[in-house]
Design a protein around this motif. Structure first.
Motif, short mmCIF file in Angstrom:
data_model
loop_
_atom_site.label_atom_id
_atom_site.label_comp_id
_atom_site.label_asym_id
_atom_site.label_seq_id
_atom_site.Cartn_x
_atom_site.Cartn_y
_atom_site.Cartn_z
N ALA A 177 0.83 -1.20 0.00
CA ALA A 177 0.00 0.00 0.00
C ALA A 177 0.87 1.26 0.00
N TRP A 178 1.91 1.26 0.85
CA TRP A 178 2.80 2.42 0.90
C TRP A 178 3.58 2.59 -0.40
N ALA A 179 4.15 1.50 -0.91
CA ALA A 179 4.99 1.59 -2.10
C ALA A 179 4.19 2.03 -3.32
N PHE A 180 3.02 1.46 -3.52
CA PHE A 180 2.20 1.85 -4.66
C PHE A 180 1.76 3.30 -4.54
N GLY A 181 1.39 3.70 -3.33
CA GLY A 181 0.98 5.10 -3.14
C GLY A 181 2.12 6.06 -3.35
N ALA A 182 3.31 5.73 -2.83
CA ALA A 182 4.47 6.60 -2.98
C ALA A 182 4.95 6.69 -4.42
#
Length: 310
Positions: A257-262
């Motif tokens: 979730a963090w990586a895709f959002g970032a």
């Protein structure tokens, strides 16, 4: 027992925080998109990675002087993958196969060490390949790569210096343990007949896991180029090494979730991708359930036979 509960509660807490942030929609949406071709591809990749893992284990065990036929190793590895995918922590299957093989071989300690070292070798290869790929492709962690590489190099140098500094004599527990570890690495991992096979099997396994993750991303509807998805799925794959999960779920979904959002995509897309990956891995591990059932049936039959004889 405390740490086992702590890890399980940590995984539940991560999932709870993620549900609070993105809701349950991405989890359900990802599962709804899984189709037959994706399941078939995951099963095929699972065969490749499981056989490679069994081969690596067999090589390391043989180097440590414990016989382990490849066919037996494949059955044990399938069972371990299934247990890892369904039980908290993600390592109980490996603990089971280590102890079981050690008992069968008449040396539990050596059997456990064989699994520890082959898993360690796999993690080292995965980290090295991850650093290479993350350096080659843009990702949210690229600014931190120099520090990460420095830490890895420092850790490797420290391990080499520690191995050279191990006293050849000494009866203390630590001295004996260090000498045993150095001997295990030399004979089980770095011996001429094992090191190339261990390296090749580990690299193929990392490639297979990444291929499954990319398949999950496409199945979940991600349309970004593979060059953009590869480092994101790689970060989620690395997060799976954290023993804070519930049947595989937890850190993987959070990091995705963090990586895709970032990276300019959406956290929901990352959660859906990680959820699909978990489902594909579970399906790919189902032959391990058959191994468990077969073993249970044999045990029950043996018990009835002993009871009749008695």
């Amino acid at each position: 027992m405390f740490w086992a509960w702590a890890r399980a509660l940590g995984g539940v807490g991560l999932l709870g925080a993620l549900l609070w942030q993105v809701g349950g929609g991405p989890f359900l949406a990802g599962l709804a998109l899984i189709d037959g071709p994706a399941l078939a591809a995951a099963l095929a990749i699972g065969v490749l990675t499981t056989v490679c893992g069994a081969w690596r284990w067999s090589l390391v065990a043989g180097g440590l002087g414990v016989r382990l036929p490849l066919r037996t190793a494949v059955a044990h590895c399938y069972r371990a993958v299934f247990l890892n995918a369904t039980l908290p922590g993600g390592v109980l299957g490996d603990v089971h196969r280590a102890v079981r093989h050690g008992r069968d071989a008449g040396d539990v300690g050596r059997g456990v060490r064989a699994v520890v070292w082959e898993r360690t070798a796999g993690q080292v290869v995965q980290v090295v390949l991850a650093l290479v790929l993350l350096a080659a492709f843009p990702s949210p962690v690229r600014p931190y790569l120099p520090a990460a590489i420095a830490v890895v190099l420092a850790g490797g140098l420290a391990a080499v210096l520690l191995a050279r500094a191990v006293p050849r004599a000494g009866r203390s527990r630590w001295a004996r343990a260090l000498r045993a570890a150095v001997t295990d690495v030399r004979t089980g991992l770095l011996a001429r007949r094992t090191w190339f096979g261990v390296l090749l099997a580990s690299a193929v396994m990392v490639a297979g896991h990444l291929a499954t993750f990319l398949l999950a991303a496409r199945t979940a509807g991600a349309t970004a180029p593979l060059s953009r998805l590869l480092p994101l799925t790689l970060l989620a794959l690395l997060a799976m090494g954290l023993p804070l999960n519930v049947a595989g779920f937890g850190p993987r979904e959070g990091v995705a979730a963090w990586a895709f959002g970032a990276a300019g995509l959406t956290a929901a897309q990352g959660v859906a991708t990680a959820t699909v990956y978990g489902a594909l891995v579970l399906v790919a591990s189902l032959p391990g359930a058959a191994v468990l059932l077969r073993r249970g049936t044999r045990s029950a039959a043996g018990g009835r036979e002993r009871a009749v004889r008695g």
